[in-house]
Design an enzyme around this catalytic site. Structure first.
Site, PDB file in Angstrom:
ATOM      1  N   GLY A  39       0.838  -1.178   0.000  1.00  0.00           N
ATOM      2  CA  GLY A  39       0.000   0.000   0.000  1.00  0.00           C
ATOM      3  C   GLY A  39       0.876   1.232   0.000  1.00  0.00           C
ATOM      4  O   GLY A  39       2.093   1.147   0.187  1.00  0.00           O
TER       5      GLY A  39
ATOM      6  N   GLN B  86       3.282   9.772   2.146  1.00  0.00           N
ATOM      7  CA  GLN B  86       4.581   9.135   1.930  1.00  0.00           C
ATOM      8  C   GLN B  86       5.316   9.699   0.720  1.00  0.00           C
ATOM      9  O   GLN B  86       6.528   9.514   0.600  1.00  0.00           O
ATOM     10  CB  GLN B  86       4.419   7.613   1.761  1.00  0.00           C
ATOM     11  CG  GLN B  86       4.019   6.906   3.051  1.00  0.00           C
ATOM     12  CD  GLN B  86       3.938   5.416   2.833  1.00  0.00           C
ATOM     13  OE1 GLN B  86       2.921   4.904   2.376  1.00  0.00           O
ATOM     14  NE2 GLN B  86       5.012   4.706   3.129  1.00  0.00           N
TER      15      GLN B  86
ATOM     16  N   CYS C   9       7.233  -1.163   6.042  1.00  0.00           N
ATOM     17  CA  CYS C   9       6.739   0.091   5.491  1.00  0.00           C
ATOM     18  C   CYS C   9       7.787   0.656   4.550  1.00  0.00           C
ATOM     19  O   CYS C   9       8.978   0.649   4.866  1.00  0.00           O
ATOM     20  CB  CYS C   9       6.469   1.080   6.622  1.00  0.00           C
ATOM     21  SG  CYS C   9       5.863   2.679   6.046  1.00  0.00           S
ATOM     22  N   LEU C  10       7.333   1.166   3.407  1.00  0.00           N
ATOM     23  CA  LEU C  10       8.270   1.728   2.429  1.00  0.00           C
ATOM     24  C   LEU C  10       8.974   2.972   2.970  1.00  0.00           C
ATOM     25  O   LEU C  10      10.028   3.347   2.459  1.00  0.00           O
ATOM     26  CB  LEU C  10       7.542   2.050   1.129  1.00  0.00           C
ATOM     27  CG  LEU C  10       6.929   0.840   0.409  1.00  0.00           C
ATOM     28  CD1 LEU C  10       6.105   1.296  -0.778  1.00  0.00           C
ATOM     29  CD2 LEU C  10       8.003  -0.146  -0.027  1.00  0.00           C
TER      30      LEU C  10
ATOM     31  N   HIS D 140      -2.778   0.231   8.625  1.00  0.00           N
ATOM     32  CA  HIS D 140      -1.413   0.738   8.438  1.00  0.00           C
ATOM     33  C   HIS D 140      -1.419   1.972   7.530  1.00  0.00           C
ATOM     34  O   HIS D 140      -0.824   3.006   7.870  1.00  0.00           O
ATOM     35  CB  HIS D 140      -0.528  -0.369   7.848  1.00  0.00           C
ATOM     36  CG  HIS D 140       0.860   0.072   7.509  1.00  0.00           C
ATOM     37  ND1 HIS D 140       1.977  -0.443   8.133  1.00  0.00           N
ATOM     38  CD2 HIS D 140       1.319   0.984   6.605  1.00  0.00           C
ATOM     39  CE1 HIS D 140       3.060   0.160   7.628  1.00  0.00           C
ATOM     40  NE2 HIS D 140       2.695   1.011   6.698  1.00  0.00           N
ATOM     41  N   GLU D 141      -2.095   1.866   6.388  1.00  0.00           N
ATOM     42  CA  GLU D 141      -2.089   2.985   5.433  1.00  0.00           C
ATOM     43  C   GLU D 141      -2.802   4.208   6.009  1.00  0.00           C
ATOM     44  O   GLU D 141      -2.333   5.340   5.847  1.00  0.00           O
ATOM     45  CB  GLU D 141      -2.719   2.571   4.097  1.00  0.00           C
ATOM     46  CG  GLU D 141      -1.977   1.473   3.356  1.00  0.00           C
ATOM     47  CD  GLU D 141      -0.487   1.733   3.220  1.00  0.00           C
ATOM     48  OE1 GLU D 141      -0.083   2.901   3.091  1.00  0.00           O
ATOM     49  OE2 GLU D 141       0.278   0.760   3.265  1.00  0.00           O
TER      50      GLU D 141
ATOM     51  N   HIS E 156      -0.905   6.493   8.262  1.00  0.00           N
ATOM     52  CA  HIS E 156      -0.059   7.519   7.623  1.00  0.00           C
ATOM     53  C   HIS E 156      -0.787   8.860   7.508  1.00  0.00           C
ATOM     54  O   HIS E 156      -0.141   9.907   7.412  1.00  0.00           O
ATOM     55  CB  HIS E 156       0.362   7.072   6.219  1.00  0.00           C
ATOM     56  CG  HIS E 156       1.472   6.064   6.200  1.00  0.00           C
ATOM     57  ND1 HIS E 156       2.741   6.354   6.628  1.00  0.00           N
ATOM     58  CD2 HIS E 156       1.508   4.773   5.789  1.00  0.00           C
ATOM     59  CE1 HIS E 156       3.519   5.282   6.474  1.00  0.00           C
ATOM     60  NE2 HIS E 156       2.791   4.304   5.972  1.00  0.00           N
TER      61      HIS E 156
END
Ligand code: NI
Length: 184
Positions: A47, A52, A106-107, A148-149, A152
């Protein structure tokens, strides 16, 4: 379309409370989403949230049409664009709000994974890029990815949710079989 730079933990832009999207179905929004989809695909992300890539909007994308090499055992989650989301944890039959703990990466936190507690079952509501409403009740990995997304969008990265730091480490050490897939 363009691949955007993904901000890394420590960048103050990842800590903002994102602003709601007010204009749907615009060229600007469609271009942003196509950039995010391309950026997520190149990074093998499960995701990606607009903050981000430094965009201060309540917009997340997640899901894939094919298994993700970073999460090869995870169930498939439908490809989704979710805007201005509202998440509601759902109780089980006894009225309890159950949590599940599982691995996350996570990216924006490359090279690391941790065990993170999340609500086991949630309802999420919001809009797609055309302004059409989305409402789903989900559980397990799908519920985890959405939590999670959407974190952010309120300035939360998964390390802020970790309770047991003995289960926080480098992906290449924890999951050596994934090492060939990159740094996160
Ligand atoms: Ni993330």
């Amino acid at each position: 379309m363009a691949i955007r730079e993904i901000l890394k933990m420590g960048d103050a832009r990842l800590l903002r409370i994102a602003q709601p999207v007010t204009v749907f179905d615009s060229d600007e929004l469609h271009l942003l989403i196509s950039d995010m989809l391309e950026t997520m695909a190149v990074a093998n992300g499960a995701g990606l949230a607009a903050p981000q890539i430094g965009v201060d909007l309540q917009l997340v994308i997640f899901g894939t049409d094919a298994p993700n090499p970073r999460y090869p055992d995870a169930p498939l989650v439908p490809r989704t664009v979710l805007i201005n989301p509202v998440l509601t944890p759902l109780p089980d039959a006894t009225g309890a709000l159950l949590e599940e703990a599982d691995w996350e990466g996570c990216l924006s936190v490359p090279g690391l994974r941790a065990i993170v507690p999340r609500f086991a079952r949630i309802r999420y509501a919001g809009f797609d890029q055309y302004g059409d409403p989305i409402e789903r009740t989900v559980e397990g990995f799908h519920a985890r990815v959405v939590q999670h997304e959407c974190d952010h969008l309120i300035g939360k990265l998964y390390p802020m949710r970790v309770r047991d730091f003995s289960r926080f480490g480098f992906t290449e050490v924890l999951f050596p079989q994934l090492d060939a897939e990159g740094d996160s």
